[in-house]
Scaffold this motif. Structure first.
Motif, PDB file in Angstrom:
ATOM      1  N   ILE A 181      -9.817  65.715  34.678  1.00 49.78           N
ATOM      2  CA  ILE A 181      -9.843  67.064  34.101  1.00 49.78           C
ATOM      3  C   ILE A 181      -8.704  67.900  34.692  1.00 49.78           C
ATOM      4  CG2 ILE A 181     -11.169  69.226  33.989  1.00 49.78           C
ATOM      5  CD1 ILE A 181     -13.709  67.574  33.876  1.00 49.78           C
ATOM      6  N   LEU A 182      -8.139  68.773  33.879  1.00 49.97           N
ATOM      7  CA  LEU A 182      -7.168  69.756  34.351  1.00 49.97           C
ATOM      8  C   LEU A 182      -7.798  71.139  34.302  1.00 49.97           C
ATOM      9  CD1 LEU A 182      -3.878  68.635  32.518  1.00 49.97           C
ATOM     10  CD2 LEU A 182      -4.789  67.880  34.725  1.00 49.97           C
ATOM     11  N   PHE A 219      -1.855  76.289  29.498  1.00 47.11           N
ATOM     12  CA  PHE A 219      -2.059  75.098  28.673  1.00 47.11           C
ATOM     13  C   PHE A 219      -1.246  75.145  27.377  1.00 47.11           C
ATOM     14  CE2 PHE A 219      -6.382  74.712  30.815  1.00 47.11           C
ATOM     15  CZ  PHE A 219      -6.030  73.608  31.574  1.00 47.11           C
ATOM     16  N   GLU A 220      -0.343  76.077  27.255  1.00 45.29           N
ATOM     17  CA  GLU A 220       0.412  76.215  26.003  1.00 45.29           C
ATOM     18  C   GLU A 220       1.148  74.934  25.621  1.00 45.29           C
ATOM     19  OE1 GLU A 220       2.872  79.671  26.411  1.00 45.29           O
ATOM     20  OE2 GLU A 220       1.317  81.010  25.619  1.00 45.29           O
ATOM     21  N   TRP A 234     -12.751  71.522  27.266  1.00 43.05           N
ATOM     22  CA  TRP A 234     -12.407  71.094  25.910  1.00 43.05           C
ATOM     23  C   TRP A 234     -11.549  69.838  25.962  1.00 43.05           C
ATOM     24  CZ3 TRP A 234     -14.382  73.430  21.597  1.00 43.05           C
ATOM     25  CH2 TRP A 234     -14.970  74.693  21.771  1.00 43.05           C
ATOM     26  N   LEU A 235     -11.816  68.923  25.035  1.00 46.15           N
ATOM     27  CA  LEU A 235     -10.987  67.731  24.877  1.00 46.15           C
ATOM     28  C   LEU A 235      -9.985  68.001  23.767  1.00 46.15           C
ATOM     29  CD1 LEU A 235     -13.747  64.937  25.008  1.00 46.15           C
ATOM     30  CD2 LEU A 235     -12.412  65.892  26.893  1.00 46.15           C
ATOM     31  N   VAL A 236      -8.707  68.035  24.127  1.00 43.54           N
ATOM     32  CA  VAL A 236      -7.656  68.339  23.153  1.00 43.54           C
ATOM     33  C   VAL A 236      -6.674  67.168  23.096  1.00 43.54           C
ATOM     34  CG1 VAL A 236      -7.879  70.808  23.650  1.00 43.54           C
ATOM     35  CG2 VAL A 236      -6.117  69.477  24.819  1.00 43.54           C
ATOM     36  N   PRO A 237      -6.029  66.942  21.949  1.00 46.93           N
ATOM     37  CA  PRO A 237      -5.043  65.860  21.858  1.00 46.93           C
ATOM     38  C   PRO A 237      -3.942  66.048  22.897  1.00 46.93           C
ATOM     39  CG  PRO A 237      -5.578  66.708  19.676  1.00 46.93           C
ATOM     40  CD  PRO A 237      -6.203  67.646  20.658  1.00 46.93           C
ATOM     41  N   HIS A 238      -3.628  64.980  23.635  1.00 43.83           N
ATOM     42  CA  HIS A 238      -2.632  65.135  24.698  1.00 43.83           C
ATOM     43  C   HIS A 238      -1.199  64.936  24.204  1.00 43.83           C
ATOM     44  CE1 HIS A 238      -2.110  60.767  24.907  1.00 43.83           C
ATOM     45  NE2 HIS A 238      -3.418  60.612  25.080  1.00 43.83           N
ATOM     46  N   GLN A 239      -1.034  64.285  23.052  1.00 41.50           N
ATOM     47  CA  GLN A 239       0.289  64.103  22.450  1.00 41.50           C
ATOM     48  C   GLN A 239       1.314  63.547  23.445  1.00 41.50           C
ATOM     49  OE1 GLN A 239       1.069  67.609  19.600  1.00 41.50           O
ATOM     50  NE2 GLN A 239      -0.349  68.459  21.110  1.00 41.50           N
ATOM     51  N   HIS A 240       0.826  62.742  24.386  1.00 45.53           N
ATOM     52  CA  HIS A 240       1.677  62.108  25.403  1.00 45.53           C
ATOM     53  C   HIS A 240       2.439  63.141  26.246  1.00 45.53           C
ATOM     54  CE1 HIS A 240       0.726  58.276  23.580  1.00 45.53           C
ATOM     55  NE2 HIS A 240       1.063  58.774  22.406  1.00 45.53           N
ATOM     56  N   PHE A 285      -7.882  57.572  26.614  1.00 44.77           N
ATOM     57  CA  PHE A 285      -8.208  58.415  25.470  1.00 44.77           C
ATOM     58  C   PHE A 285      -6.962  59.059  24.850  1.00 44.77           C
ATOM     59  CE2 PHE A 285     -11.612  58.514  28.656  1.00 44.77           C
ATOM     60  CZ  PHE A 285     -12.619  57.889  27.942  1.00 44.77           C
ATOM     61  N   ASP A 286      -7.129  59.534  23.608  1.00 43.28           N
ATOM     62  CA  ASP A 286      -6.030  60.259  22.971  1.00 43.28           C
ATOM     63  C   ASP A 286      -6.178  61.766  23.160  1.00 43.28           C
ATOM     64  OD1 ASP A 286      -8.153  60.792  21.293  1.00 43.28           O
ATOM     65  OD2 ASP A 286      -7.129  60.201  19.452  1.00 43.28           O
ATOM     66  N   THR A 287      -7.146  62.139  24.013  1.00 43.35           N
ATOM     67  CA  THR A 287      -7.351  63.542  24.362  1.00 43.35           C
ATOM     68  C   THR A 287      -7.274  63.714  25.874  1.00 43.35           C
ATOM     69  OG1 THR A 287      -9.762  63.232  24.462  1.00 43.35           O
ATOM     70  CG2 THR A 287      -8.835  64.015  22.358  1.00 43.35           C
ATOM     71  N   VAL A 288      -7.110  64.968  26.293  1.00 42.64           N
ATOM     72  CA  VAL A 288      -7.141  65.311  27.711  1.00 42.64           C
ATOM     73  C   VAL A 288      -8.143  66.451  27.890  1.00 42.64           C
ATOM     74  CG1 VAL A 288      -5.181  66.899  27.468  1.00 42.64           C
ATOM     75  CG2 VAL A 288      -5.775  66.011  29.724  1.00 42.64           C
TER      76      VAL A 288
END
Length: 202
Positions: free
Chosen positions: A73-74, A82-83, A107-113, A123-126
């Motif tokens: 978690i961050l 987090f912008e 919240w789990l949001v797409p990390h987009q690498h 996962f594809d979220t962070v």
């Protein structure tokens, strides 16, 4: 006499301010130097590091004996930190997160690498959260961005709720312990998937 008393009061206030800021500065400096710290959160004590420092991330995984595929978690001082992760989110989703923060909602949001693999795991979220704990907010502000937040314990073992326990359990593995009280929350943060709205925990 009155002037001397005023000077004395000013010196006392200045000392207290410096005394409060110095540990935050130390913790931030250590994070920037690849260090791993323990610090109080809303519920339990956490371990933290720079989320973009691979050496520090690997140390946290090793210290906790944690499966690297699980991710971390961050936490941040405010949503602006987090912008870099939220640039493609719609206004409605941004508002949802803003309305829940600061507070115990992750919240789990797409990390987009845009974060290292050790942060997002398999996962594809962070997982991200804006903390309501004043020390965490000050630390992230001084550090200049989000930091890792994972419970200060060995995986599968009880969490710790005070500095004495943190030092006893993990002291030899840490570079710094940021003293302070744990918050009053008695349950872990809720975890919600931003895209689906599904509650993962809580």
């Amino acid at each position: 006499m009155q002037e001397k008393e005023s000077c004395s009061t000013l010196r006392t206030l200045l000392y207290k301010t410096i005394n409060m800021r110095w540990p935050i500065y130390q913790a931030s400096h250590i994070l920037k130097a690849s260090g791993v710290i323990a610090y109080p959160t809303e519920t339990v004590w956490g371990l933290g590091c720079d989320p973009f420092n691979i050496e520090a991330l690997e140390r946290i995984i090793q210290i906790k004996r944690r499966d690297a595929h699980k991710g971390l978690i961050l936490v941040a001082a405010d949503i602006k930190q987090f912008e870099f992760l939220l640039s493609t989110c719609c206004a409605e989703d941004i508002q949802k997160m803003s309305d829940s923060w600061p507070g115990a909602v992750t919240w789990l949001v797409p990390h987009q690498h845009r974060v290292p693999q050790l942060v997002h795991g398999q996962f594809d979220t962070v997982a991200i959260r804006v903390s309501s704990h004043p020390l965490v907010q000050q630390l992230c502000t001084e550090f200049g961005g989000p930091i890792v937040s994972t419970s200060a314990n060995f995986s599968g073992k009880p969490t710790v709720r005070c500095a004495v326990q943190a030092r006893a359990v993990l002291g030899p593995y840490l570079d710094f312990i940021l003293q302070g009280p744990v918050g009053l929350a008695n349950a872990p943060s809720r975890i919600i998937d931003l895209r689906s709205g599904r509650v993962i925990r809580g």
